[in-house]
Design a protein around this motif. Structure first.
Motif, PDB file in Angstrom:
ATOM      1  N   ARG A  43      -5.071 -19.901  -9.844  1.00 54.58           N
ATOM      2  CA  ARG A  43      -5.291 -18.524  -9.223  1.00 54.58           C
ATOM      3  C   ARG A  43      -4.729 -18.651  -7.520  1.00 54.58           C
ATOM      4  N   GLY A  44      -4.024 -17.514  -7.452  1.00 55.32           N
ATOM      5  CA  GLY A  44      -3.544 -17.284  -6.194  1.00 55.32           C
ATOM      6  C   GLY A  44      -1.775 -17.739  -6.281  1.00 55.32           C
ATOM      7  N   THR A  45      -1.290 -17.864  -7.442  1.00 56.43           N
ATOM      8  CA  THR A  45       0.012 -18.220  -7.576  1.00 56.43           C
ATOM      9  C   THR A  45       1.020 -17.143  -7.104  1.00 56.43           C
ATOM     10  N   ILE A  46       0.434 -16.063  -7.746  1.00 54.64           N
ATOM     11  CA  ILE A  46       1.194 -14.510  -7.155  1.00 54.64           C
ATOM     12  C   ILE A  46       0.638 -14.296  -5.938  1.00 54.64           C
ATOM     13  N   LYS A  47       1.589 -13.773  -5.119  1.00 54.01           N
ATOM     14  CA  LYS A  47       1.464 -13.456  -3.554  1.00 54.01           C
ATOM     15  C   LYS A  47       2.093 -11.925  -3.375  1.00 54.01           C
ATOM     16  N   ALA A  48       1.162 -11.041  -2.760  1.00 57.19           N
ATOM     17  CA  ALA A  48       1.593  -9.737  -2.648  1.00 57.19           C
ATOM     18  C   ALA A  48       1.342  -9.233  -0.976  1.00 57.19           C
ATOM     19  N   THR A  49       2.229  -8.543  -0.686  1.00 54.67           N
ATOM     20  CA  THR A  49       2.489  -7.868   0.671  1.00 54.67           C
ATOM     21  C   THR A  49       2.121  -6.495   0.259  1.00 54.67           C
ATOM     22  N   LEU A  50       1.050  -5.651   0.927  1.00 56.75           N
ATOM     23  CA  LEU A  50       0.788  -4.153   0.427  1.00 56.75           C
ATOM     24  C   LEU A  50       1.137  -3.593   1.701  1.00 56.75           C
ATOM     25  N   LEU A  51       1.863  -2.369   1.361  1.00 55.09           N
ATOM     26  CA  LEU A  51       2.219  -1.306   2.369  1.00 55.09           C
ATOM     27  C   LEU A  51       1.312  -0.392   2.570  1.00 55.09           C
ATOM     28  N   ILE A  52       0.792  -0.288   3.880  1.00 58.31           N
ATOM     29  CA  ILE A  52      -0.050   0.963   4.397  1.00 58.31           C
ATOM     30  C   ILE A  52       0.921   1.992   4.709  1.00 58.31           C
ATOM     31  N   GLU A  53       1.069   2.849   3.738  1.00 58.89           N
ATOM     32  CA  GLU A  53       2.243   3.678   3.901  1.00 58.89           C
ATOM     33  C   GLU A  53       1.408   5.135   3.470  1.00 58.89           C
ATOM     34  N   THR A  54       0.076   5.187   3.303  1.00 60.11           N
ATOM     35  CA  THR A  54      -0.528   6.380   3.030  1.00 60.11           C
ATOM     36  C   THR A  54      -1.762   6.427   3.829  1.00 60.11           C
ATOM     37  N   LEU A  55      -2.182   7.868   4.299  1.00 60.15           N
ATOM     38  CA  LEU A  55      -3.063   8.033   5.151  1.00 60.15           C
ATOM     39  C   LEU A  55      -4.522   7.406   4.843  1.00 60.15           C
ATOM     40  N   PRO A  56      -4.734   7.744   3.445  1.00 60.76           N
ATOM     41  CA  PRO A  56      -6.237   7.373   3.069  1.00 60.76           C
ATOM     42  C   PRO A  56      -6.260   5.915   2.882  1.00 60.76           C
ATOM     43  N   ALA A  57      -5.231   4.999   2.629  1.00 65.78           N
ATOM     44  CA  ALA A  57      -5.372   3.724   2.797  1.00 65.78           C
ATOM     45  C   ALA A  57      -5.658   3.011   3.976  1.00 65.78           C
ATOM     46  N   VAL A  58      -5.108   3.763   5.342  1.00 63.02           N
ATOM     47  CA  VAL A  58      -5.370   3.211   6.612  1.00 63.02           C
ATOM     48  C   VAL A  58      -6.964   2.971   6.843  1.00 63.02           C
TER      49      VAL A  58
END
Length: 532
Positions: free
Chosen positions: A239-254
């Motif tokens: 678990r945790g082998t896959i790593k991600a960076t997520l873009l906060i590029e929508t107003l709802p997500a902030v």
């Protein structure tokens, strides 16, 4: 188009040539089929939830923080961890998955290359398949490219770390269907990159790393967490082998950054300020609110209050949880004219110095010619440290929803409106011709900046805003300017280029999506229908 290939669950709309046979192997298709069957229904439900959220905002309910998740926000916890080769990400370059671009980006003086299947790629079938081949060859170290003049491009011994950006949840892959409907483009991109590269990446001390775009809620982040965990279990990986960076590029997500980090805590390593899409999302999300209309695109810079608050909140939230806070894109292109180039470098330096001083751990560029300039700024700010995770921004007070929603001052000008039209038309023409990453007027434009251009005008028309000279923005005024600016484009590019292009189709699409009663959510959706 006739159906050519059918698997147990999926139907492929193209015959398999040599390229498809390399990527769409039986085993890869089986894995893709499992993901599509298991996760598409929930993805469709998430898209329906987006629509309901938008209806609530259209009806007057402004986005806000979520009180029912205070238990996540008010306790101390950290993400699972960050791999060694992702600890230093001070300069990242982005670009589409085209072969020469992949080599040049990996060879640039940067730490990371984000290979993009999303905003900078027009996802024609051959581009998507060849992109997977290019990334596989890059991971294996066998990629090379020879141009028409015989120049050979090859990887240097120590290339940048590779991160793959998959398409957003809303984007379909129309060439593959399940139950007679296009499958999610995000699952197509993820499945094939992961399947073909996970073993080689792990063998050389790296891993399957992803950028996740256009997320609008923590529930969407949780969906990705389930996809990642399923893939890890399917291939007997920790678990945790896959790593991600997520873009906060929508107003709802902030308003849901803590929740997003929590629900992806096994896999996430950071969030990114996707500033251009964020501005687009601000316009799109608040489209029905006449008091939230933005001025000319050129006025909406990161020193404006609502964008500065967004940057600072992202840093504070991420660093509290042990996650990176990545800065946004410098879209400028170096110029051969010395005076213009100095102006470009001054603009980029000011922008990146602000990001570094705020506490960002790294930033984005679109052109390798900016790498040395930007790296020097972060080298000076970080010194021997690989990142700025220690910057907690304790000096900040609580950032309110009102700060994040406040519109910025600035004029709406005729020149700005005309520039928006020229940029959007030229970008749409390039995109429907198969090119999603386009230099226009000294900037490397992708879908986000074209989206800002056309949604700004839509909103000005919708609310009958006036330009600086007092003229009301109407559909008739826009159509008049569109025809006039088409002639400007023809003069700038010359008759041969204009006549050989698809400018009439681009202008027609621009007119439709700018004047329809309901705002078209993404220009890439109707644009996709014009791609092979």
């Amino acid at each position: 188009m006739t159906q050519q290939v059918i698997s147990s669950e999926l139907a492929f709309q193209h015959a398999f040539g040599q390229d498809e046979q390399q990527i769409l192997t039986d085993e890869a298709i089986d894995f893709l089929s499992e993901l599509v069957v298991k996760f598409t229904p929930q993805r469709n439900a998430l898209l329906a939830e987006r629509e309901q959220t938008q209806r609530n905002i259209d009806n007057g309910n402004l986005p806000d923080f979520i009180s029912e998740t205070d238990s996540i926000k008010n306790i101390e916890w950290k993400i699972r961890g960050i791999p060694a080769d992702l600890q230093n990400r001070r300069v990242e370059i982005t670009g589409p998955v085209e072969r020469k671009m992949v080599i040049n980006a990996l060879n640039a003086n940067v730490n990371v290359f984000m290979a993009d299947f999303e905003d900078s790629l027009a996802p024609a079938w051959d581009k998507v398949i060849s992109g997977q081949i290019n990334l596989r060859d890059a991971v294996n170290g066998t990629i090379s490219y020879t141009n028409d003049a015989g120049k050979i491009y090859q990887l240097k011994p120590d290339p940048a770390v590779l991160i793959c950006r998959v398409r957003g949840l809303h984007l379909p892959e129309k060439h593959v269907t399940w139950q007679d409907k296009p499958i999610p483009g995000s699952l197509f991109d993820f499945a094939l990159y992961f399947f073909h590269n996970v073993n080689a990446l792990l063998a050389k001390g790296s891993g399957p790393y992803f950028y996740l775009p256009k997320t609008q809620s923590y529930k969407e982040a949780a969906w990705w967490g389930e996809v990642f965990s399923f893939a890890e279990d399917r291939f007997d990986l920790p678990r945790g082998t896959i790593k991600a960076t997520l873009l906060i590029e929508t107003l709802p997500a902030v308003f849901q950054m803590d929740e997003i980090l929590w629900h992806l805590r096994d896999h996430i390593v950071g969030l990114n300020c996707g500033r251009w899409d964020y501005i687009f999302s601000y316009i799109k999300t608040l489209k029905n609110h006449p008091d939230r209309v933005l001025p000319d695109r050129q006025s909406v810079t990161m020193d404006q209050g609502f964008l500065d608050a967004y940057s600072r909140l992202l840093i504070k939230t991420c660093h509290r949880r042990g996650a990176f806070a990545m800065g946004g894109m410098a879209a400028f292109i170096p110029s051969k004219d010395a005076e213009r180039n100095q102006w470009v470098l001054d603009k980029v330096q000011a922008d990146k110095q602000r990001e570094a001083a705020n506490g960002h751990d790294g930033t984005w560029i679109a052109h390798p010619g900016l790498a040395d300039t930007v790296k020097a700024i972060f080298d000076q700010a970080l010194g021997a440290r690989p990142n700025q995770l220690q910057v907690m921004r304790d000096q900040d007070g609580e950032i309110s929803a009102a700060e994040l929603l406040a519109p910025c001052p600035g004029e709406r000008t005729e020149a700005g409106m005309r520039a928006n039209i020229r940029v959007a038309v030229q970008y749409i023409e390039a995109w429907i011709s198969g090119n999603g990453c386009v230099p226009i007027y000294g900037l490397m434009e992708d879908a986000a900046t074209a989206e800002i251009s056309r949604t700004s005008i839509w909103q000005w028309i919708h609310h009958r805003k006036t330009l600086q000279g007092g003229e009301v923005v109407t559909e008739a005024l826009f159509r008049q300017m569109l025809q006039e600016e088409l002639q400007v484009i023809r003069q700038e590019l010359g008759d041969p280029r204009y006549s050989a292009g698809r400018f009439d189709e681009a202008a027609s699409l621009m007119e439709r999506i700018t004047t329809e009663r309901e705002l078209v959510e993404f220009l890439t959706l109707p644009g996709y229908r014009l791609l092979p």
